[in-house]
Design a protein around this motif. Structure first.
Motif, PDB file in Angstrom:
ATOM      1  N   LEU A   1      65.782  -5.926  86.205  1.00 22.92           N
ATOM      2  CA  LEU A   1      64.734  -5.003  85.780  1.00 22.92           C
ATOM      3  C   LEU A   1      64.741  -4.793  84.270  1.00 22.92           C
ATOM      4  CD1 LEU A   1      64.854  -2.334  88.640  1.00 22.92           C
ATOM      5  CD2 LEU A   1      63.308  -4.294  88.373  1.00 22.92           C
ATOM      6  N   GLY A   2      65.922  -4.751  83.669  1.00 22.07           N
ATOM      7  CA  GLY A   2      66.015  -4.578  82.216  1.00 22.07           C
ATOM      8  C   GLY A   2      65.389  -5.736  81.455  1.00 22.07           C
ATOM      9  N   ILE A   3      65.727  -6.955  81.856  1.00 27.83           N
ATOM     10  CA  ILE A   3      65.175  -8.139  81.179  1.00 27.83           C
ATOM     11  C   ILE A   3      63.669  -8.218  81.403  1.00 27.83           C
ATOM     12  CG2 ILE A   3      65.143 -10.667  81.202  1.00 27.83           C
ATOM     13  CD1 ILE A   3      68.208 -10.504  81.761  1.00 27.83           C
ATOM     14  N   ALA A   4      63.236  -7.974  82.650  1.00 24.28           N
ATOM     15  CA  ALA A   4      61.796  -8.023  82.939  1.00 24.28           C
ATOM     16  C   ALA A   4      61.033  -6.972  82.132  1.00 24.28           C
ATOM     17  CB  ALA A   4      61.553  -7.841  84.431  1.00 24.28           C
ATOM     18  N   ALA A   5      61.593  -5.768  82.017  1.00 22.12           N
ATOM     19  CA  ALA A   5      60.938  -4.708  81.241  1.00 22.12           C
ATOM     20  C   ALA A   5      60.866  -5.084  79.760  1.00 22.12           C
ATOM     21  CB  ALA A   5      61.676  -3.385  81.423  1.00 22.12           C
ATOM     22  N   LEU A   6      61.945  -5.658  79.235  1.00 22.77           N
ATOM     23  CA  LEU A   6      61.937  -6.103  77.833  1.00 22.77           C
ATOM     24  C   LEU A   6      60.889  -7.190  77.582  1.00 22.77           C
ATOM     25  CD1 LEU A   6      65.747  -6.200  76.978  1.00 22.77           C
ATOM     26  CD2 LEU A   6      64.017  -4.632  76.055  1.00 22.77           C
ATOM     27  N   LEU A   7      60.635  -7.994  78.613  1.00 24.44           N
ATOM     28  CA  LEU A   7      59.623  -9.049  78.485  1.00 24.44           C
ATOM     29  C   LEU A   7      58.211  -8.542  78.756  1.00 24.44           C
ATOM     30  CD1 LEU A   7      61.564 -12.003  80.164  1.00 24.44           C
ATOM     31  CD2 LEU A   7      61.101 -11.666  77.719  1.00 24.44           C
ATOM     32  N   GLY A   8      58.087  -7.242  79.040  1.00 25.64           N
ATOM     33  CA  GLY A   8      56.764  -6.638  79.188  1.00 25.64           C
ATOM     34  C   GLY A   8      56.218  -6.603  80.601  1.00 25.64           C
ATOM     35  N   ALA A   9      57.057  -6.734  81.615  1.00 22.42           N
ATOM     36  CA  ALA A   9      56.577  -6.703  83.001  1.00 22.42           C
ATOM     37  C   ALA A   9      56.020  -5.323  83.336  1.00 22.42           C
ATOM     38  CB  ALA A   9      57.715  -7.051  83.952  1.00 22.42           C
ATOM     39  N   ASN A  10      54.926  -5.316  84.092  1.00 16.36           N
ATOM     40  CA  ASN A  10      54.342  -4.046  84.520  1.00 16.36           C
ATOM     41  C   ASN A  10      55.085  -3.520  85.750  1.00 16.36           C
ATOM     42  OD1 ASN A  10      53.402  -5.467  86.764  1.00 16.36           O
ATOM     43  ND2 ASN A  10      51.322  -5.667  85.955  1.00 16.36           N
ATOM     44  N   GLN A  11      54.731  -2.339  86.216  1.00  9.75           N
ATOM     45  CA  GLN A  11      55.415  -1.687  87.340  1.00  9.75           C
ATOM     46  C   GLN A  11      55.364  -2.538  88.609  1.00  9.75           C
ATOM     47  OE1 GLN A  11      57.292   0.923  87.143  1.00  9.75           O
ATOM     48  NE2 GLN A  11      57.645   1.374  89.286  1.00  9.75           N
ATOM     49  N   GLU A  12      54.208  -3.138  88.875  1.00 12.13           N
ATOM     50  CA  GLU A  12      54.070  -3.965  90.072  1.00 12.13           C
ATOM     51  C   GLU A  12      55.030  -5.156  90.026  1.00 12.13           C
ATOM     52  OE1 GLU A  12      50.395  -5.637  92.700  1.00 12.13           O
ATOM     53  OE2 GLU A  12      50.344  -6.141  90.569  1.00 12.13           O
ATOM     54  N   MET A  13      55.159  -5.791  88.872  1.00  6.75           N
ATOM     55  CA  MET A  13      56.070  -6.926  88.744  1.00  6.75           C
ATOM     56  C   MET A  13      57.519  -6.474  88.851  1.00  6.75           C
ATOM     57  SD  MET A  13      56.532 -10.100  88.637  1.00  6.75           S
ATOM     58  CE  MET A  13      54.859 -10.655  88.461  1.00  6.75           C
ATOM     59  N   LEU A  14      57.851  -5.323  88.291  1.00  6.81           N
ATOM     60  CA  LEU A  14      59.217  -4.801  88.418  1.00  6.81           C
ATOM     61  C   LEU A  14      59.572  -4.553  89.884  1.00  6.81           C
ATOM     62  CD1 LEU A  14      59.347  -2.319  85.399  1.00  6.81           C
ATOM     63  CD2 LEU A  14      60.425  -4.574  85.567  1.00  6.81           C
ATOM     64  N   MET A  15      58.626  -4.005  90.641  1.00  4.36           N
ATOM     65  CA  MET A  15      58.874  -3.752  92.057  1.00  4.36           C
ATOM     66  C   MET A  15      58.905  -5.048  92.868  1.00  4.36           C
ATOM     67  SD  MET A  15      59.463  -0.581  92.154  1.00  4.36           S
ATOM     68  CE  MET A  15      60.127  -0.788  90.519  1.00  4.36           C
ATOM     69  N   THR A  16      58.290  -6.088  92.344  1.00  4.57           N
ATOM     70  CA  THR A  16      58.346  -7.407  92.968  1.00  4.57           C
ATOM     71  C   THR A  16      59.707  -8.045  92.736  1.00  4.57           C
ATOM     72  OG1 THR A  16      55.966  -7.724  92.695  1.00  4.57           O
ATOM     73  CG2 THR A  16      57.290  -9.715  92.951  1.00  4.57           C
ATOM     74  N   LEU A  17      60.252  -7.872  91.544  1.00  7.41           N
ATOM     75  CA  LEU A  17      61.534  -8.479  91.179  1.00  7.41           C
ATOM     76  C   LEU A  17      62.750  -7.711  91.695  1.00  7.41           C
ATOM     77  CD1 LEU A  17      60.769  -9.443  87.485  1.00  7.41           C
ATOM     78  CD2 LEU A  17      61.411 -11.036  89.303  1.00  7.41           C
ATOM     79  N   ALA A  18      62.642  -6.411  91.832  1.00  6.67           N
ATOM     80  CA  ALA A  18      63.808  -5.573  92.164  1.00  6.67           C
ATOM     81  C   ALA A  18      64.590  -6.054  93.391  1.00  6.67           C
ATOM     82  CB  ALA A  18      63.385  -4.119  92.323  1.00  6.67           C
ATOM     83  N   PRO A  19      63.937  -6.425  94.485  1.00  4.99           N
ATOM     84  CA  PRO A  19      64.722  -6.808  95.674  1.00  4.99           C
ATOM     85  C   PRO A  19      65.040  -8.304  95.775  1.00  4.99           C
ATOM     86  CG  PRO A  19      62.442  -6.547  96.289  1.00  4.99           C
ATOM     87  CD  PRO A  19      62.535  -6.218  94.821  1.00  4.99           C
TER      88      PRO A  19
END
Length: 177
Positions: free
Chosen positions: A59-77
């Motif tokens: 989640l940290g790397i994805a957020a730094l790369l600009g991922a939106n909330q939907e993408m973060l919730m896609t990557l989390a699990p």
């Protein structure tokens, strides 16, 4: 697709194969139960820390790369087995189909790179190798651990199962609040 899947799952040899594999893994864990009972805090700590670090880094790397909330919730699990990951992504507002792709990529990369990294780190304990592969590469990692030996496969199945259960319970509470 549903008809094909139902046909495969309904095939007696497929069901028998899954049953035998589950029995083999359960027997392996039973034979190692003395070790597990002697070190439950160690195993629980390894799985919780490993699972937490994996999700936090993702989640940290994805957020730094600009991922939106939907993408973060896609990557989390992405670091648990597909059925759990897909259900979690849907529950948390992610994209389940894309989560399935990330789970597969994670599993394949973990199964391919994991043994190499463990060898480089001189990790020889079947318990440590199995726990690592089961936690980081879920079902594909468990299959890889089984190829190494039955003991590693048993520990990988344990790690995959416990990590899946813990993630299913804890991730929605931690990420969605």
């Amino acid at each position: 697709m549903t008809a094909i899947w139902t046909g495969v799952v309904g095939h007696p040899l497929f069901v028998l194969g899954l049953t035998l594999l589950a029995f083999q893994l359960a027997l392996e864990l039973y034979q190692r139960s003395r070790w597990l009972l002697a070190q439950p805090v160690l195993v629980a700590t390894l799985l919780l820390v490993g699972g937490t670090v994996t999700v936090a880094l993702t989640l940290g790397i994805a957020a730094l790369l600009g991922a939106n909330q939907e993408m973060l919730m896609t990557l989390a699990p992405k670091s648990v087995t597909s059925p759990i990951a897909i259900a979690l992504a849907e529950e948390m507002g992610g994209i389940p189909a894309l989560t399935a792709v990330f789970v597969m990529i994670t599993g394949v990369l973990g199964a391919v790179i994991g043994p190499f990294l463990l060898d480089r780190a001189r990790v020889t304990s079947p318990a440590a190798r199995g726990l690592t592969l089961g936690l980081s590469a879920h079902a594909i990692g468990t299959a890889q651990a089984l190829q190494e030996n039955h003991e590693a496969g048993g520990f990988a199945a344990l790690a995959m199962s416990l990590a899946g259960a813990a993630t299913a319970i804890l991730l929605p509470m931690l990420v969605c609040t």
